[in-house]
Design an enzyme around this catalytic site. Structure first.
Site, short mmCIF file in Angstrom:
data_model
loop_
_atom_site.label_atom_id
_atom_site.label_comp_id
_atom_site.label_asym_id
_atom_site.label_seq_id
_atom_site.Cartn_x
_atom_site.Cartn_y
_atom_site.Cartn_z
N THR A 137 0.82 -1.22 0.00
CA THR A 137 0.00 0.00 0.00
C THR A 137 0.85 1.26 0.00
O THR A 137 0.34 2.34 0.24
CB THR A 137 -0.92 0.03 1.23
OG1 THR A 137 -0.11 -0.18 2.39
CG2 THR A 137 -1.97 -1.06 1.17
N SER A 166 6.36 7.89 10.61
CA SER A 166 5.17 7.81 9.77
C SER A 166 5.50 8.29 8.37
O SER A 166 6.30 9.21 8.18
CB SER A 166 4.06 8.66 10.39
OG SER A 166 3.81 9.79 9.61
N LYS A 167 4.86 7.65 7.39
CA LYS A 167 5.22 8.00 6.01
C LYS A 167 4.72 9.39 5.64
O LYS A 167 5.22 9.99 4.71
CB LYS A 167 4.75 6.94 5.02
CG LYS A 167 3.28 6.73 4.93
CD LYS A 167 3.01 5.65 3.88
CE LYS A 167 1.57 5.20 3.94
NZ LYS A 167 1.31 3.96 3.27
N ARG A 168 3.76 9.91 6.39
CA ARG A 168 3.30 11.27 6.09
C ARG A 168 4.26 12.33 6.63
O ARG A 168 4.40 13.40 6.08
CB ARG A 168 1.89 11.50 6.66
CG ARG A 168 0.82 11.37 5.60
CD ARG A 168 -0.55 11.12 6.16
NE ARG A 168 -0.95 9.76 5.88
CZ ARG A 168 -0.95 8.76 6.75
NH1 ARG A 168 -0.58 8.97 7.98
NH2 ARG A 168 -1.33 7.56 6.42
N ARG A 169 4.95 12.03 7.70
CA ARG A 169 5.77 13.05 8.35
C ARG A 169 7.27 12.82 8.16
O ARG A 169 8.05 13.75 8.02
CB ARG A 169 5.44 13.02 9.85
CG ARG A 169 6.12 14.07 10.68
CD ARG A 169 5.77 13.90 12.15
NE ARG A 169 5.88 12.51 12.56
CZ ARG A 169 4.96 11.86 13.28
NH1 ARG A 169 3.90 12.48 13.71
NH2 ARG A 169 5.14 10.58 13.59
#
Ligand code: GLU
Length: 469
Positions: free
Chosen positions: A12, A234-237
């Site tokens: 994902t 986290s991949k967002r941060r």
């Protein structure tokens, strides 16, 4: 019993460094036990899966040393949908699971404003299967579930605190908890080594193993990986994609050595050790269960050490993708025909001691391959002082007169030119360096000029002089 472990990523997104760490730990454990490493792609979340992420996982594993063909799989979870459904049906038929048509709102209305887990309303209603009816697992009212975890001892969970959880959705499709267990069973997995984030799932999953009549695996939940603020990576941060580190020029050997230090250390106060030592010494039982800090600065320093330890020919080879812009690596600022492999080989040993990432090779050597240097304006302003024009004139004249164009002669010549103006070598070098390379820092100047050659050095000095008028 043959040990069988698995790495079970969901395709994902980019491949997370924490996933790479778990994969390596599984890999080593299997090797130490004479066991089998199975790769299973958990691709049942159709809305979030993309085939390119699967390919990304395979190539990232290859890069880190878990090579295609040397493990079992990849198996794809989506190919086992029949087994998932059969297991759900068995649990229902044996009375271990029941259909439920409660909405979250209905449960909330019965239990109070906060949803605190399912209240068991449909447990004994005997509802048949039907559209929109979820299948729930009937958790035991008494007793406890003891998880045998090689890292955490025996975390114990009171069964009555575990809600009757959903194992198949209203459309009949099994959820992660069940699919993951059924796959582990089908694939004969004996040891589940995975991220700590899954620990809350484990008692539920172990109850499923028991209910399906199969001995549960031994578990090992490896510590969560955190950033400098102790937040879960986290991949967002945070930068977490293994591919991003690869493309910046981290060496796979440095990366995997560093990843194994997240929660573990080899004997004798060492950190940088050959992979063979890690394979020999790593023990799951020695892994520290507390969160592990992913320290990019330290990783960078590691990488620098690994780069310096390479035989120079290997270093030259390792730099190639950045010099030619192959694969996912950004192309360099010069044209392919401007690249000169011999010139690069001549300066490679000088660069090898100065860079921590392979991508840093580009700004260090671009002056050799571009028709004109890329002038860093801040560097120019810093280096070009009063008197720089005269110094450049004198240096140009002195260099023009040289019979031999070698680093030592160039150095003594500029030293003399500086001395006439009361300048130490460092001060005299600065305008020459910026004129020729465009920067204030870089490879040793005189070796660079030697490789760049007389013509190009002189023409750059003259061009800089013109700019100073
Ligand atoms: N597909 C799950 C994940 O990527 C793996 C769960 C497991 O290892 O059991 O988090």
């Amino acid at each position: 019993m043959t040990v069988r472990v698995r790495f079970a990523p969901s395709p994902t997104g980019m491949f997370h460094v924490g996933g790479a760490r778990s994969a390596l730990q599984n890999w080593i454990y299997a090797k130490q036990q004479g066991g089998v490493f199975v790769l299973r792609i958990e691709d049942t979340d159709a809305a979030r899966n993309k085939p390119e992420w699967t390919e990304g996982i395979l190539s990232a594993l290859d890069w880190i040393g878990i090579e295609r063909g040397s493990y079992e799989g990849p198996h794809f979870q989506s190919e086992y949908a029949g087994e998932h459904r059969a297991a759900a049906a068995r649990l229902h038929d044996s009375g271990r699971a029941y259909y439920c048509d409660c909405t979250r709102e209905a449960v909330q209305a019965r239990t109070g404003s906060q949803y605190q887990g399912y209240d068991g309303f449909c447990r004994d209603r005997g509802l048949p299967a039907g559209e929109g009816r979820a299948l729930r697992f009937r958790t035991p009212d008494e007793g406890e579930t003891v998880v045998v975890d090689l890292i955490r001892g025996e975390p114990t969970f009171e069964n009555k605190l575990i809600e009757d959880f959903v194992i198949a959705r209203g459309d009949g499709s099994p959820v992660f908890l069940l699919a993951n267990v059924v796959d582990d069973m089908t694939m004969g997995i004996t040891h589940v080594i995975r991220a700590e984030e899954h620990l809350p799932n484990t008692p539920k999953q172990q109850l499923l193993w028991d209910a399906l009549g199969v001995k549960p695996p031994v578990w090992a939940h490896v510590p969560v990986v955190v950033n400098e603020k102790r937040q879960k990576l986290s991949k967002r941060r945070d930068k977490v994609a293994l591919e991003a580190f690869r493309d910046e020029g981290y060496l796979a050997e440095a990366m995997r050595n560093y990843l194994m230090l997240l929660g573990w250390a080899p004997s004798g106060d060492r950190e940088i050790v050959p992979w063979s030592v890690i394979e020999e010494e790593f023990r799951l039982a020695d892994v520290n269960p507390s969160p592990a800090f992913f320290d990019e600065k330290k990783l960078r320093a590691f990488n620098g050490e690994y780069i310096r330890a390479l035989p120079v020919e290997e270093f030259v080879e390792a730099c190639r993708p950045w010099l030619t812009g192959t694969g996912t690596i950004a192309p360099p600022p010069w044209q392919p025909e401007e690249f000169d492999a011999d010139a690069f080989a001549a300066v490679a040993p000088l660069a090898q001691t100065r860079i921590a990432l392979l991508s840093e090779i580009v700004p260090n050597v671009d002056f050799l391959f571009l028709a004109a240097p890329l002038i860093d304006e801040a560097a120019w302003a810093k280096a070009m002082k009063e008197g720089s024009a005269e110094l450049l004139d004198a240096a140009t004249a002195a260099f023009e007169a040289l019979e031999s164009w070698d680093a030592e002669t160039l150095k003594s010549t500029l030293e003399a030119v500086g001395a006439e103006r009361g300048l130490k070598l460092g001060k005299a070098q600065a305008p020459v360096r910026v004129a020729v390379t465009g920067r204030t820092v870089g490879l040793p100047l005189f070796e660079s000029l030697e490789v760049l050659g007389r013509e190009r050095t002189l023409s750059r000095l003259r061009a800089a002089r013109v700019r100073l008028f």
